[in-house]
Design a protein around this motif. Sequence first.
Motif, PDB file in Angstrom:
ATOM      1  N   ARG A  45       0.607  -1.128   0.013  1.00  0.00           N
ATOM      2  CA  ARG A  45      -0.111   0.335   0.180  1.00  0.00           C
ATOM      3  C   ARG A  45       0.931   1.595  -0.125  1.00  0.00           C
ATOM      4  O   ARG A  45       0.914   1.861   0.081  1.00  0.00           O
ATOM      5  N   ASN A  52       5.408   3.684 -10.528  1.00  0.00           N
ATOM      6  CA  ASN A  52       5.226   4.504  -8.916  1.00  0.00           C
ATOM      7  C   ASN A  52       5.892   5.119  -8.333  1.00  0.00           C
ATOM      8  O   ASN A  52       7.624   5.575  -8.269  1.00  0.00           O
ATOM      9  N   SER A  74       0.174   2.922  -6.127  1.00  0.00           N
ATOM     10  CA  SER A  74      -1.270   2.035  -6.964  1.00  0.00           C
ATOM     11  C   SER A  74      -0.761   1.312  -7.415  1.00  0.00           C
ATOM     12  O   SER A  74      -1.830   0.481  -8.359  1.00  0.00           O
TER      13      SER A  74
END
Length: 377
Positions: A43, A94, A113
Amino acid sequence: MWLVRQWTSFVKRLVHVNAKPMKRNFGRGGMMVHPYRGYGSQREVFVMGRVFRQLALGRAIPRRGIFRDTADVARRIFRRGFANAEVELVLGGNQLCVTTDRDGYFDVHLPISHALPIDVSWHVADIKVKAEGQRSVNTQVEIYVPPPEADLLVISDIDDTVMFTGVAEKLKMLYRLFVHKPHRRTAFPGVASLYQALHRGGSDKAERPILYVSRGPWAIYEMLETFFQLNRIPVGPILFLREWGLSLRHPWPRRAEAHKRELIDRMLTLFDDLPCILIGDSGQHDPEVYSDVVRDYPGRIKAIYIRRIDRDPAREQAIQNLRNQLADTDCQLVLAADSVLIAEHAHVEGYISARGLQAVKRDVKESYQDAPTNKSR
């Protein structure tokens, strides 16, 4: 005469260690960047570092020796953080750009993401630094992300928990840190096999994250990495808590407890799906800090292992009082004189395998049978 030689060696190694971070720049001046090993999850990942200006090394300075080390220490002391530099971190698909603070430090919290590969734990990110009037600087940094099957998080202190430093005796601690070579800076008996067992878990196949925190300075980062490798201790992101001296703005070490607690909070929030074990020592504030963590994270902390490094009755009573206060929680506080006691409890609770327990017992027994080495402990 022997004492003079020892202190001369101490001073030379202290200077050499403080000069070592400057060596990688080969005497160049201008804008530099030093990223610290990062960590994260699927995450979010975290990377810290510093951008700074430094003086170039004069041609008259020899390439090695005490004069070169002294010059590099001076360059390090008088280097200045580069404020408002743009730092771009790219990891897979990212990326994020942040700006350094007034002292040149950056702290990147990069949301993920685009998923990272799950078949590797260490990822390499690219860093690019730009500032007005300066050439851009490119480098890379390693970032640790535990595998999806990880079932437990281990957070461990280093000083007087993994490695004997004598924190209670500051001068001896500095001597051990800066005079002893990494392979002579003694690990506690059984530490390597204990941490290997915790890393592998009850199945002997797990790859649990082990994150280390330290009260030490950034100056000994490379030395600690070497120490971990030579002693076969599973490597994790080594997170130092304070910058020691080496700048006019902060001439003294900052308090360790608040920084340690802040890092533990960050890790527990990041790995919010994992239960946790905390490992520390009885010498300073670990039992108190860890007990507060248990109360603030109900059900998350499964065990606190405290290595007893002295036999102060008052200190043992204080730790016993903390144990009593945790009696109504899911966490057990274990005060242990050696790695075997920790391993036995961990085995009973299912945190390590029978093979792991036997490895700890074997290593501790062999360590105590090694009389010459034992004298240095």
